[in-house]
Design a protein around this motif. Structure first.
Motif: not given
Length: 415
Positions: A78, A81-82, A87-89, A92-93, A96, A242-243, A246
């Motif tokens: 994770y 991934a950050v 996680t900013e794509t 992903y958002r 979530m 989220g973890h 990711g």
């Protein structure tokens, strides 16, 4: 530090303290961490959870240590991934957001169901009518609650829809529909075509599935808002997801790099033809005696016509074999002791073997049936080739990730 060592230390810490599980940090992973509560949650959800209390201390220690190491690796993935921006794509958002909305809606429906109770008069009548039939009483209660919940859910959704002033624009579903076409609006909320059906060419000629999806998401959104208004909190579960998400997206991206096309798999298969070899499988009967003398006596009885399986149920010192009356199931070539394997290679079906000595005792074995070894072509084992290649790449990749997000064990502070 080896996994077994870690597991033993942690187990000792838990068993010595005997205290309730605290949110103590067990290991720091780069910018993240794994806590005792996370470990206990993972242990309680593991397939072996129901058997865990009956295991001996060493097995418990190993399983705890192994699970802790798995959680540490997952946290490192994770963190990777950050760091990589995964996680900013938008993907992903969006995922979530969808998860949070769905979970809130689910929790709100549970909240509604919990409000339903069976009236005292009805409960009394059901007990009188179904006296002595506990299963029927439970079924009647469940049926009543299900009916009441259905009515309560429908009326609450209708009320929420009216409050939200929902408008739908299904007439916009035509050949000119675009990604940003708004299909529905509510107070503070819109649904666009791209939210449900990311554009992949022409719009579906049948708009009904899209209409159904819009209505479904409108209901979820309304229920989620109602959950928030009731003070229902799901942020811990959302953070956990989220973890997971990711790490999942990171590994999926890596797999696409490792295997960009089928040619990569085919080339790997040609370099590793042994992947296509399926060893012989045998349905085995086995009896393990405590002494050679006992094994000789039992072998004579089998040769005289008695059943190896019946005798194994009575005399075998192998716990599994005795419990299953000597039926060891289908075993793959090479899965037993070398001495046993050498005999099985030449043993005809349904014939008791000579006595075989191993550290476990004196064995008598019999092959009931066998499936010959075979060599499969690429098309028949494509998934197997893929998983083998991924496993090979994954080992080195995990080492790199763990090096970039090193582990700082905190367990030593607890002993």
């Amino acid at each position: 530090m080896p996994i077994k060592k870690i597991g033993l230390l942690f187990w000792l810490a838990c068993t010595i303290s005997g205290a309730a599980v605290a949110d103590t940090v067990l290991v720091k992973v780069g910018n993240g961490q794994v806590t005792e509560q996370q470990l206990e949650k993972a242990m309680s959800a593991a397939p072996f959870a129901s058997q865990f209390p009956a295991m001996d201390e060493k097995d418990q220690a190993y399983l705890r240590g192994d699970m802790l190491m798995r959680l540490a690796r997952s946290e490192a993935l994770y963190q990777e991934a950050v760091a990589s921006g995964m996680t900013e794509t938008q993907t992903y958002r969006q995922e979530m957001s969808n998860f949070r909305t769905s979970l809130l809606a689910q929790r709100y429906l549970t909240h509604l169901r919990d409000q339903i109770s069976i009236p005292a008069a009805l409960e009394s009548r059901l007990k009188d009518d179904l006296k002595g039939n506990g299963d029927a009483l439970m079924a009647a209660r469940a049926a009543y609650i299900a009916r009441q919940f259905k009515n309560l859910k429908e009326s609450r959704i209708a009320e929420l829809k009216q409050q939200a002033r929902i408008k739908t624009y299904f007439e916009r579903l035509d050949k000119n529909t675009k990604a940003d076409t708004v299909l529905a609006e509510a107070t503070g909320y819109t649904i666009k075509y791209a939210d449900l059906m990311p554009p992949q060419g022409a719009v579906s000629t049948d708009p009904q599935p899209i209409k159904d999806k819009v209505n479904e998401w409108l209901e979820l959104m309304l229920l989620a808002r109602a959950a928030v208004a009731e003070g229902i909190d799901v942020e811990t579960q959302v953070a956990d997801y989220g973890h997971y998400l990711g790490a999942k997206m990171l590994l999926a991206a890596q797999e696409r790099q490792w295997i960009p096309d089928d040619k990569t798999l085919l080339d790997y298969f040609h370099k590793h033809p042994e992947i296509g070899y399926i060893p012989e499988r045998r349905q085995i009967g086995q009896l393990v005696a405590a002494t050679r003398e006992q094994a000789e006596a039992l072998r004579r009885r089998i040769q005289a016509g008695e059943s190896l399986f019946k005798l194994a149920a009575e005399y075998s010192i192998d716990p599994y074999g005795r419990e299953h009356a000597g039926d060891m199931g289908w075993l793959q070539e090479g899965s037993g002791f070398d001495a046993v394997e050498q005999v099985l290679k030449i043993l005809p079906n349904n014939q008791v073997s000579d006595i075989i000595q191993t550290p476990r005792g004196w064995h008598l074995v019999m092959i009931v049936n066998r499936k010959p070894a075979e060599r499969k072509e690429f098309a028949g084992i494509k998934d197997r080739v893929k998983q083998t290649l991924i496993a090979e790449k994954m080992t080195a990749y995990l080492e790199q990730v763990m090096a970039r997000h090193p582990l700082d064990w905190q367990i030593k502070d607890r002993i």
